[in-house]
Write a protein that holds these residues in place. Structure first.
Motif, PDB file in Angstrom:
ATOM      1  N   LEU A 104       0.840  -1.208   0.142  1.00 44.28           N
ATOM      2  CA  LEU A 104       0.103   0.035  -0.033  1.00 44.28           C
ATOM      3  C   LEU A 104       0.783   1.313   0.081  1.00 44.28           C
ATOM      4  O   LEU A 104       0.887   2.202  -0.913  1.00 44.28           O
ATOM      5  CB  LEU A 104      -0.984  -0.070   1.337  1.00 44.28           C
ATOM      6  CG  LEU A 104      -1.806   1.057   1.478  1.00 44.28           C
ATOM      7  CD1 LEU A 104      -2.922   0.998   0.599  1.00 44.28           C
ATOM      8  CD2 LEU A 104      -2.384   1.547   2.748  1.00 44.28           C
ATOM      9  N   ALA A 105       1.632   1.297   0.977  1.00 43.82           N
ATOM     10  CA  ALA A 105       2.451   2.662   1.043  1.00 43.82           C
ATOM     11  C   ALA A 105       3.226   2.893  -0.152  1.00 43.82           C
ATOM     12  O   ALA A 105       3.421   3.993  -0.528  1.00 43.82           O
ATOM     13  CB  ALA A 105       3.103   2.743   2.309  1.00 43.82           C
ATOM     14  N   ILE A 107       3.104   1.949  -3.147  1.00 44.04           N
ATOM     15  CA  ILE A 107       2.063   2.426  -4.175  1.00 44.04           C
ATOM     16  C   ILE A 107       1.827   4.082  -3.945  1.00 44.04           C
ATOM     17  O   ILE A 107       1.809   4.774  -4.920  1.00 44.04           O
ATOM     18  CB  ILE A 107       0.889   1.422  -4.175  1.00 44.04           C
ATOM     19  CG1 ILE A 107       1.306   0.130  -4.989  1.00 44.04           C
ATOM     20  CG2 ILE A 107       0.089   2.075  -5.541  1.00 44.04           C
ATOM     21  CD1 ILE A 107       0.267  -0.803  -4.918  1.00 44.04           C
ATOM     22  N   TRP A 108       1.143   4.453  -2.899  1.00 43.39           N
ATOM     23  CA  TRP A 108       0.487   5.514  -2.682  1.00 43.39           C
ATOM     24  C   TRP A 108       1.464   6.584  -2.323  1.00 43.39           C
ATOM     25  O   TRP A 108       1.025   7.836  -2.314  1.00 43.39           O
ATOM     26  CB  TRP A 108      -0.779   5.361  -1.759  1.00 43.39           C
ATOM     27  CG  TRP A 108      -1.615   4.537  -2.507  1.00 43.39           C
ATOM     28  CD1 TRP A 108      -2.205   3.152  -2.249  1.00 43.39           C
ATOM     29  CD2 TRP A 108      -2.855   4.993  -3.229  1.00 43.39           C
ATOM     30  NE1 TRP A 108      -3.015   2.817  -3.128  1.00 43.39           N
ATOM     31  CE2 TRP A 108      -3.615   4.014  -3.804  1.00 43.39           C
ATOM     32  CE3 TRP A 108      -3.244   6.286  -4.000  1.00 43.39           C
ATOM     33  CZ2 TRP A 108      -4.652   3.911  -4.617  1.00 43.39           C
ATOM     34  CZ3 TRP A 108      -4.178   6.353  -4.717  1.00 43.39           C
ATOM     35  CH2 TRP A 108      -4.899   5.168  -5.161  1.00 43.39           C
ATOM     36  N   VAL A 109       2.445   6.139  -1.655  1.00 45.16           N
ATOM     37  CA  VAL A 109       3.316   7.281  -1.035  1.00 45.16           C
ATOM     38  C   VAL A 109       4.670   7.451  -1.885  1.00 45.16           C
ATOM     39  O   VAL A 109       4.999   8.660  -2.237  1.00 45.16           O
ATOM     40  CB  VAL A 109       3.688   7.021   0.296  1.00 45.16           C
ATOM     41  CG1 VAL A 109       4.852   7.998   1.063  1.00 45.16           C
ATOM     42  CG2 VAL A 109       2.539   6.751   1.348  1.00 45.16           C
ATOM     43  N   LYS A 111       4.586   6.451  -4.917  1.00 46.36           N
ATOM     44  CA  LYS A 111       3.919   6.229  -6.443  1.00 46.36           C
ATOM     45  C   LYS A 111       4.700   5.431  -7.138  1.00 46.36           C
ATOM     46  O   LYS A 111       5.057   5.474  -8.383  1.00 46.36           O
ATOM     47  CB  LYS A 111       4.046   7.778  -6.967  1.00 46.36           C
ATOM     48  CG  LYS A 111       3.743   8.694  -6.068  1.00 46.36           C
ATOM     49  CD  LYS A 111       2.714   9.762  -6.793  1.00 46.36           C
ATOM     50  CE  LYS A 111       2.302  10.939  -6.026  1.00 46.36           C
ATOM     51  NZ  LYS A 111       1.892  11.147  -4.774  1.00 46.36           N
ATOM     52  N   MET A 112       5.050   4.100  -6.633  1.00 48.44           N
ATOM     53  CA  MET A 112       5.471   2.997  -7.349  1.00 48.44           C
ATOM     54  C   MET A 112       4.341   2.268  -8.268  1.00 48.44           C
ATOM     55  O   MET A 112       3.116   2.122  -7.952  1.00 48.44           O
ATOM     56  CB  MET A 112       6.128   1.857  -6.493  1.00 48.44           C
ATOM     57  CG  MET A 112       7.554   2.002  -6.139  1.00 48.44           C
ATOM     58  SD  MET A 112       7.840   0.535  -5.290  1.00 48.44           S
ATOM     59  CE  MET A 112       9.017   1.286  -4.099  1.00 48.44           C
ATOM     60  N   PRO A 113       4.805   1.818  -9.360  1.00 46.95           N
ATOM     61  CA  PRO A 113       3.985   0.864 -10.210  1.00 46.95           C
ATOM     62  C   PRO A 113       3.406  -0.253  -9.367  1.00 46.95           C
ATOM     63  O   PRO A 113       4.228  -0.868  -8.634  1.00 46.95           O
ATOM     64  CB  PRO A 113       4.733   0.498 -11.197  1.00 46.95           C
ATOM     65  CG  PRO A 113       5.660   1.522 -11.612  1.00 46.95           C
ATOM     66  CD  PRO A 113       6.051   1.796  -9.911  1.00 46.95           C
ATOM     67  N   LYS A 114       2.191  -0.590  -9.562  1.00 50.94           N
ATOM     68  CA  LYS A 114       1.764  -1.991  -8.753  1.00 50.94           C
ATOM     69  C   LYS A 114       2.531  -2.944  -8.754  1.00 50.94           C
ATOM     70  O   LYS A 114       2.953  -3.574  -7.484  1.00 50.94           O
ATOM     71  CB  LYS A 114       0.372  -2.223  -9.086  1.00 50.94           C
ATOM     72  CG  LYS A 114      -0.468  -3.169  -8.195  1.00 50.94           C
ATOM     73  CD  LYS A 114      -1.791  -2.945  -8.290  1.00 50.94           C
ATOM     74  CE  LYS A 114      -2.321  -4.279  -7.418  1.00 50.94           C
ATOM     75  NZ  LYS A 114      -3.880  -4.462  -7.957  1.00 50.94           N
ATOM     76  N   ARG A 153       5.744  -4.553   6.481  1.00 53.93           N
ATOM     77  CA  ARG A 153       5.096  -3.459   6.040  1.00 53.93           C
ATOM     78  C   ARG A 153       5.989  -2.144   6.204  1.00 53.93           C
ATOM     79  O   ARG A 153       6.075  -1.359   5.264  1.00 53.93           O
ATOM     80  CB  ARG A 153       3.539  -3.441   6.717  1.00 53.93           C
ATOM     81  CG  ARG A 153       2.824  -1.963   5.877  1.00 53.93           C
ATOM     82  CD  ARG A 153       1.500  -2.204   6.685  1.00 53.93           C
ATOM     83  NE  ARG A 153       1.656  -1.796   8.179  1.00 53.93           N
ATOM     84  CZ  ARG A 153       0.408  -1.796   8.722  1.00 53.93           C
ATOM     85  NH1 ARG A 153      -0.540  -1.652   8.168  1.00 53.93           N
ATOM     86  NH2 ARG A 153       0.561  -1.306  10.147  1.00 53.93           N
ATOM     87  N   MET A 157       9.047   0.376   3.030  1.00 50.04           N
ATOM     88  CA  MET A 157       9.344   1.839   2.643  1.00 50.04           C
ATOM     89  C   MET A 157      10.711   1.991   2.639  1.00 50.04           C
ATOM     90  O   MET A 157      11.120   3.239   2.405  1.00 50.04           O
ATOM     91  CB  MET A 157       8.444   2.570   3.525  1.00 50.04           C
ATOM     92  CG  MET A 157       7.228   2.720   3.261  1.00 50.04           C
ATOM     93  SD  MET A 157       6.694   3.473   2.089  1.00 50.04           S
ATOM     94  CE  MET A 157       6.801   5.039   2.014  1.00 50.04           C
TER      95      MET A 157
END
Lengths: 246, 389, 370
Positions: A104-105, A107-109, A111-114, A153, A157
């Motif tokens: 999750l982080a 991807i959204w923080v 901005k990595m491709p899924k 998790r 990061m």
């Protein structure tokens, strides 16, 4: 002299009129493993939660990786990207799969491709030795497994610093070891760690600094040898006698 | 040997339960039989016939609020459908309005401003502790005492608020409007594909696209563009004051408005509590873990808090929708022509077929309730957190 | 704006509270100002209308108001507020309906004894609780005798009962009768015997799926058809039947929730001690289940109390019905705000009181168990 990654200078915090952190001075060097112990209510959780701004300090200076922690949201975001935290209650997201929790982080923080995020997530799952749980949901895992997922998790990061807030206190005894093993492995890889815990065995193995807090103050700070065998303060002696005998 | 058999019957669990159940069924059947007998006798004595043939007899009364054409020469069966449609209409409008107000108030109850929080709290407590019927009647009385037609309150130059209702322009759909309507449908369908397309692009590259904004623009602007292309095929027939009444336009009756306000405002209070407790139910640790990972506030809401909150909110929310639908039956108190008022009230009085009519009415509501519960159960099963948590 | 960015700057907890709740940011401060303005406007208008500029029994000229024409607001429009005289004028009807005034003392006695009758079940730490509970069982008979009449007291038929009397009668009696029925239904629904379970499920789901008004209609119109000649329950009784059945279904669901919360280990422990089904249920399962289920049960009771207002649709004169009748009278027509605000207030007092009690119970349960 290794660089200092965390600096707390004369940090004070109040909850209304209750003085919870009193003149805290703490300097953490890169790669250090610091174990913080003390009676409940001594402020140890509050102190590390100030480092990633889950709590706000009123006086003093906190600097993480050269960025000062103030009300400026940009600074806070920067610091949180580089500091990972593991909670006593795990706090996994129950509506997402294990893999999605970890990805999750990124991807959204970040901005990595899924796809990339999921690969990174799998690699960390393998690191904490439960890759087969990737598609399961937190509710289907044991406590020890959940906490390991929580560690993965935070690691996903790529933080420089990991904070642990009593990571094993909510676990059944037979699951404590699997989590501590992961933390020991992290330490051996050179991660800068601040750990609030009662697990003295772990502390003796891994810590290069022991800190004892009582009533909001850092009462004693020393290398583990000195700390356990030759504590200077009476309060430390009392605490150690209570915790090591049970 | 006999005593042994009897003993076994009473003390063996399986046979005892069989015995009890047989007794219960027997008693129940006896009761039904007795009641049926008595009823048949009473009906005959009073000269009331039974059967459902009355459904094809002319109703003999008018219904002022209706979605489909109806005159006094139409059958009771048609009256049933008019009533049913009215019930569904007020239920859908009421649920819609109640949800909007309820969510708004629910969010205000969570605001960081103590005054706003408590003003909302006062609204909720007052509304929840007064019967909905009282509120409906109160709003209806207020609406009935609005100015007479000649002194109507004018809004936006073409709406007239009076004690006979809200007179408003009626849209007249000319040729070509169907194309505009279809363009809207196509836009909505297209937006699903756009969302899928952009989402996969987003996952592949990591770059974020404002999907919601793009889709909103598509859905809003496409019909507007088509509207102008087709030469604006929409006219409004405005109400014009002629003598003692308005001619033209359409009117929203005070019965409908009274029900709408009463039901929505009442149900909204309950919905707001549901929304509030749903959001609170998401533990603080979820937010902290998200913050520790560096997620921004709006993402935390969207990805973590709201999905979990919705799971808790939706079951009681649907039960509130059911309550509102059942409460719509109170329309009879102010003359709103819902199912109970027309078919269940007037038709019943005229034909005397109380049992048949009540049966139909109750089965109708039962069907609506069970349908909504059924879909809700499906939804609930699909969003359960997998595992023991 | 994350809460972590808000700092407590001082050590005074009152000042900090003010900052956090009202002035934490520019937006918040603006909202506070808007809210204060709103409260002032609405509050002063309401207080003015209801109290300061209102007539109670006499108008501004000192005359006794016997007619809406004498209300201050009708003599001098725009300057005065509510005309509460209608409430005074119709007070007896609001309280007793058409009950003969000479006998009203009987109703007053019943009202006065009601708190004593329920205090035993509501609170468990009061002294002499045992006696209060005895009284709870005796009260219905006393109340019925007092209200209806019998040897020594003139009979007052239920068609003369009205207003708050009807509302309280339906509410209290409905809850009282529904309670044992709902326990049976809840236990029946959880029974392993398929017939009993199905009957209970069908009953509960049917009642919960239809509006109360249809049940009231059914009871009103159909009950006479089901019963043999000579048995003709009066209107109030028919409404009571409908209300009781309605309440029992909802209460049964609330109790079922409590039953489901009892861990199976409790039943297993009781069974291994040799207790029968009924003993287990009565002594182990039910007491715990009811305790847990009391907040939702009180919720259903609040709902019931509000729903008694529906009987006006079948021609009974409960509090709301009396209110409407008062407004139909030419002497008092158009004073609808006054009447409905008064009625709302009465309902609010009862329902809000019940919900406060429920909160008190929830708190007590938490501290009892933890």
């Amino acid at each position: 002299m290794t660089e200092q990654v965390i600096q707390l200078e004369k940090v004070n915090k109040w909850y209304d009129d209750f003085h919870v952190l009193k003149d805290i001075d703490l300097f953490v060097e890169k790669g250090q493993r610091i174990v913080i112990c003390g009676p409940s209510g001594s402020g140890k959780s509050t102190m590390i939660r100030c480092i990633n701004r889950l709590e706000a300090h009123q006086e003093g200076k906190i600097v993480v990786h050269g960025t000062e922690l103030t009300n400026d949201l940009k600074n806070i975001d920067l610091i949180r990207k580089n500091v990972g935290m593991v909670f006593q209650q795990f706090n996994l997201f129950p509506h997402l799969s294990v893999l999605d929790n970890i990805a999750l982080a990124p991807i959204w923080v970040k901005k990595m491709p899924k796809k990339e995020a999921e690969e990174i997530a799998m690699s960390y799952l393998e690191k904490v030795k439960i890759p087969e749980q990737a598609e399961k949901f937190p509710g289907q895992l044991s406590g020890g497994q959940q906490q390991r997922v929580a560690i993965a998790r935070s690691l996903a990061m790529n933080p420089d610093i990991m904070l642990f807030d009593e990571p094993t206190s909510a676990l059944d005894p037979e699951m404590i070891k699997e989590v501590l093993d992961v933390m020991i492995q992290l330490a051996e890889e050179g991660m800068t760690m601040l750990v609030v815990t009662h697990e003295m065995g772990f502390a003796k193995t891994v810590a290069d600094q022991m800190i004892f807090m009582d009533e909001g103050r850092i009462v004693e700070q020393a290398k583990p040898d000195e700390f356990f065998n030759n504590p200077k303060s009476d309060r430390t002696k009392l605490f150690l006698s209570q915790i090591l005998n049970h | 040997m006999q005593t042994n058999f009897l003993r076994k019957l009473i003390f063996d669990e399986k046979s005892r339960s069989l015995l009890i159940q047989t007794l219960v069924i027997g008693l129940f059947a006896l009761l039904i039989y007795l009641i049926a007998q008595q009823t048949a006798y009473n009906l005959e004595k009073r000269g009331i016939s039974s059967g459902f043939d009355f459904l094809h007899v002319a109703a003999g009364y008018d219904i002022s609020i209706r979605l489909i054409p109806f005159t006094s020469e139409d059958t009771h069966l048609r009256a049933y459908f008019v009533g049913l449609l009215n019930t569904l209409m007020i239920a859908i409008c009421g649920c819609f309005l109640a949800t909007i107000i309820g969510f708004l108030v629910g969010v205000i109850r969570l605001s960081s401003n103590w005054l706003f929080r408590n003003i909302a709290y006062v609204y909720v407590e007052f509304t929840r502790n007064v019967p909905v019927l009282v509120q409906i009647i109160l709003y209806y009385s207020i609406l009935l005492h609005l100015p007479k037609i000649k002194q109507a309150i004018v809004l936006f130059d073409s709406f007239y608020l009076t004690n006979r209702g809200l007179f408003s322009p009626q849209p007249i759909f000319k040729d070509g409007f169907s194309i505009v309507a279809w363009s809207l449908v196509i836009a909505i369908v297209a937006s699903f594909f756009v969302k899928r397309f952009l989402k996969s692009k987003q996952e592949a590259s990591g770059k974020q696209y404002p999907i919601f904004l793009i889709n909103s623009a598509i859905i809003i602007f496409t019909p507007i563009i088509f509207y102008y292309i087709m030469g604006m095929p929409l006219e409004f027939d405005s109400p014009v004051l002629k003598g003692f009444n308005f001619k033209g336009g359409m009117v929203i009756r005070p019965e409908f408005m009274g029900m709408l306000f009463g039901l929505s405002i009442y149900t909204a209070a309950f919905i707001s509590e549901t929304v509030r407790s749903g959001i609170i139910s998401v533990s603080k640790g979820q937010r902290e873990a998200s913050q520790a990972l560096g997620l921004k506030s709006n993402l935390i809401m969207r990805l973590i808090i709201i999905p979990q909150a919705l799971r808790v909110i939706i079951p009681p929310l649907t039960s509130q929708y059911l309550n509102l639908t059942k409460n719509s039956s109170l329309g009879i108190a102010i003359g709103y022509a819902d199912l109970v008022h027309g078919f269940g009230g007037i038709s019943l009085n005229q034909t005397g077929r109380a049992i048949e009519i009540m049966l139909i009415v109750m089965l109708t509501y039962l069907t609506i309730s069970l349908t909504i519960s059924f879909f809700m159960n499906i939804y609930n099963k699909s969003v359960q957190f997998k595992g023991n948590a | 704006m994350s809460s972590t960015a808000i700092q407590n700057i001082s050590h005074n907890k009152y000042y900090n509270w003010l900052i956090r709740n009202l002035f934490s940011s520019w937006v918040n401060t603006l909202l506070t100002i808007i809210a204060l303005i709103f409260i002032y406007q609405v509050g002063s208008f309401c207080l003015n209308w209801a109290i300061f500029a209102a007539d109670f029994r006499y108008n501004f000229q000192g005359e006794l108001i016997t007619d809406r024409g004498l209300c201050s607001k009708n003599i001098m429009p725009g300057e005065y507020g509510a005309c509460w005289a209608i409430i005074y004028a119709r007070w007896d009807q609001f309280m007793y309906g058409l009950y003969p005034i000479e006998e009203a003392w009987r109703v007053n006695l019943v009202y006065a004894l009601l708190p004593l009758a329920i205090i035993g079940i509501l609170f468990d730490k009061i002294p002499f609780r045992k006696y209060f509970i005895y009284f709870t069982f005796v009260y219905p008979f006393i109340a019925y005798f007092m209200l209806y009449g019998g040897p020594g007291l003139s009979v007052v038929g239920t068609n003369k009962w009205g207003g708050l009397l009807v509302t309280l009668f339906l509410g209290v009696t409905g809850i009282g009768l529904a309670f044992p029925l709902s326990i049976l239904l809840a236990l029946g629904r959880r029974s392993k015997m398929p017939i009993i379970k199905s009957l209970c499920v069908v009953f509960i789901e049917f009642i919960r799926g239809v509006p109360l008004i249809t049940l009231l209609f059914t009871a009103n119109v159909m009950l006479p058809l089901f019963l043999p000649d000579g048995v003709n329950p009066d209107n109030l009784l028919r409404a009571l039947v409908a209300v009781t059945l309605f309440q029992s279904a909802y209460m049964a669901e609330a109790i079922r929730g409590g039953l489901q919360a009892i861990p199976r280990g409790q039943v297993e422990a009781a069974q291994s001690l040799g207790l029968s089904y009924w003993q287990t249920t009565r002594k182990i399962v039910l007491p715990q289940a009811l305790k847990i289920a009391i907040p939702p049960i009180v919720n259903t009771c609040i709902g019931l109390f509000k729903d008694t207002s529906l009987v006006l649709i079948i021609g009974l004169f409960d509090l709301l019905g009396i209110g409407r009748a008062a407004l139909a009278d030419m002497t008092w027509t158009k004073l609808y705000y006054e009447v409905y605000v008064f009625i709302s207030l009465v309902f609010f007092i009862f329902c809000f009181g019940m919900s406060r009690y429920s909160l008190y119970l929830e708190k007590k349960l938490k501290t009892d168990n933890s």
